[in-house]
Write an enzyme that holds these catalytic residues in place. Structure first.
Site, PDB file in Angstrom:
ATOM      1  N   CYS A 117       0.813  -1.226   0.000  1.00 25.86           N
ATOM      2  CA  CYS A 117       0.000   0.000   0.000  1.00 25.86           C
ATOM      3  C   CYS A 117       0.841   1.269   0.000  1.00 25.86           C
ATOM      4  O   CYS A 117       0.337   2.342  -0.331  1.00 25.86           O
ATOM      5  CB  CYS A 117      -0.934  -0.006   1.206  1.00 25.86           C
ATOM      6  SG  CYS A 117      -2.148  -1.328   1.125  1.00 25.86           S
ATOM      7  N   HIS A 257      -3.343   7.374   1.884  1.00 23.99           N
ATOM      8  CA  HIS A 257      -3.719   6.044   1.386  1.00 23.99           C
ATOM      9  C   HIS A 257      -5.098   5.715   1.938  1.00 23.99           C
ATOM     10  O   HIS A 257      -5.400   5.997   3.101  1.00 23.99           O
ATOM     11  CB  HIS A 257      -2.674   5.031   1.856  1.00 23.99           C
ATOM     12  CG  HIS A 257      -3.101   3.615   1.669  1.00 23.99           C
ATOM     13  ND1 HIS A 257      -3.472   3.113   0.445  1.00 23.99           N
ATOM     14  CD2 HIS A 257      -3.234   2.592   2.556  1.00 23.99           C
ATOM     15  CE1 HIS A 257      -3.814   1.848   0.574  1.00 23.99           C
ATOM     16  NE2 HIS A 257      -3.682   1.516   1.847  1.00 23.99           N
ATOM     17  N   ASN A 287     -10.064  -0.110  -0.715  1.00 26.83           N
ATOM     18  CA  ASN A 287      -8.601  -0.032  -0.707  1.00 26.83           C
ATOM     19  C   ASN A 287      -8.067  -0.658  -1.998  1.00 26.83           C
ATOM     20  O   ASN A 287      -8.136  -1.875  -2.169  1.00 26.83           O
ATOM     21  CB  ASN A 287      -8.074  -0.774   0.521  1.00 26.83           C
ATOM     22  CG  ASN A 287      -6.556  -0.717   0.641  1.00 26.83           C
ATOM     23  OD1 ASN A 287      -5.861  -0.280  -0.288  1.00 26.83           O
ATOM     24  ND2 ASN A 287      -6.037  -1.161   1.779  1.00 26.83           N
TER      25      ASN A 287
END
Ligand code: ACO
Length: 337
Positions: A117, A257, A287
């Site tokens: 990520c 993020h 996500n």
């Protein structure tokens, strides 16, 4: 006086698949419900690939093509493509190589990087170094992940979180006081116990046993990741602010993020930022791992003005985490027909 040559973002592109996987769809697949997912994560729906013929490179190419057409850039102008991904098309043969071939980038070389990520931020700094050094004139950094290829849709701890997508930015050199100003990154390999896809690499190559043990899916301890993400993102945001003599009150926007709305809001609160300064699209995409930050840029690019001070921050598997200080420049626009 030596003029500092910065790498500035001059084009942005994004792509998410058409297929929507809503919380109500997930209610039919695992023991969960829409209210729980919205309250605990902020996610209402995510996009997923439903065509088995579509891989990560296809998502990346679509984002790249949008970038080129919006900016009026032709494929042969691009020198280098860095694809940040945890879900490459193949173990061997870089997705970057495939992207260059599919998008007709005959003069570019392409590579992959993987920091889960945090990967897009790391790749952005690598791309910026190529520009600052003068080695490349136009570098495209793509964050792309087909997370549906590693998600176990019978595990409610993970399947509610992830979506598929790709975002791309182009970097070029500037002598103006905008662009990527600084980054602060950290890694801690002991975090692998809490967030990992165990098999398919050289430690546990694919076998009947790894399939039986479901080791090709992403597995996590959500609570550990949650706490570490808030701590890591907040710490590195503070470090990058201090190193650049900035107060958080001088920041125009935070692009975090998109892992969990509560993580995002905690980091925004620690920095003292108001709701509209913290850019969010997790409600629509979930996500998307490497793609979250460039997809936020793609969604909100019209809000950003020349010189805006923006902090990007991410946390992911590894553990890996960090923050980047960016001053927004000007985006190229294709000539109107
Ligand atoms: N639906 C309904 N109930 C659920 C679900 C679900 N999908 N998942 C877990 N629960 C239950 C649990 O079993 C638990 O029940 P119990 O109290 O009876 O044991 C209860 O809900 C609370 O579980 P927690 O794990 O404490 O829930 P939490 O509020 O921490 O939310 C979540 C879980 C959403 C996974 C959160 O921890 C999180 O987002 N962590 C970060 C993980 C992450 O983002 N990983 C992605 C990659 S890393 C990154 O991008 C930063």
């Amino acid at each position: 006086m030596r003029i500092r040559k910065n790498a500035v973002i001059t084009a942005v592109g994004g792509y998410v698949p058409d297929t929507v996987l809503s919380n109500h769809d997930l209610e039919k697949m695992v023991d969960t419900n829409n209210e729980w997912i919205v309250a605990r994560t902020g996610i209402k729906e995510r996009r997923i690939v439903n065509d088995p013929g579509v891989a990560t490179s296809d998502l990346a190419v679509r984002a790249l093509k949008r970038l080129m057409s919006d900016a009026g850039v032709t494929p042969h102008e691009i020198d280098c493509v860095i694809v940040s991904t945890s879900t490459p098309d193949y173990v061997m043969v870089s997705t970057g190589s495939i992207v260059c071939e599919k998008a007709g980038l005959t003069k570019a070389w392409g590579i992959d990087t993987n920091a889960a990520c945090s990967g897009f931020l790391y790749a952005l700094t690598l791309g910026a170094s190529m520009i600052e050094s003068g080695r490349c004139k136009k570098v495209v950094v793509i964050g792309a992940d087909k997370n549906s290829s590693i998600v176990n849709y019978s595990d409610r701890n993970t399947c509610i979180l992830f979506g598929d997508g790709a975002g791309a930015v182009m970097l070029e050199q500037t002598e103006e006081p905008v662009g990527l100003m600084d980054s602060f990154f950290r890694t801690d390999g002991s975090g692998k116990e809490n967030l990992i896809v165990t098999a398919g690499g050289s430690r546990f190559p694919a076998s009947q046993q790894t399939l039986d043990d479901q080791l090709h899916y992403v597995r996590q301890d959500g609570r550990v990741v949650f706490k570490a993400a808030i701590q890591g993102m907040t710490d590195t945001c503070n470090e990058v602010l201090q190193a650049n003599d900035l107060l958080s009150s001088q920041i125009n926007y935070l692009i975090p993020h998109q892992a969990n709305l509560r993580i995002i809001q905690s980091v925004g609160d620690y920095l003292g930022l108001s709701g509209d300064q913290v850019k969010i699209n997790i409600d629509r995409y979930g996500n998307t791992t490497s793609a979250t930050i460039p997809l936020v840029m793609w969604d909100y690019k019209d809000d950003f003005k020349y010189g805006d001070k923006i902090i990007l921050t991410a946390f992911g598997a590894g553990f890996s985490w960090g923050a980047t200080y960016l001053k927004w420049g000007r985006l190229r626009k294709a000539a109107q027909e």
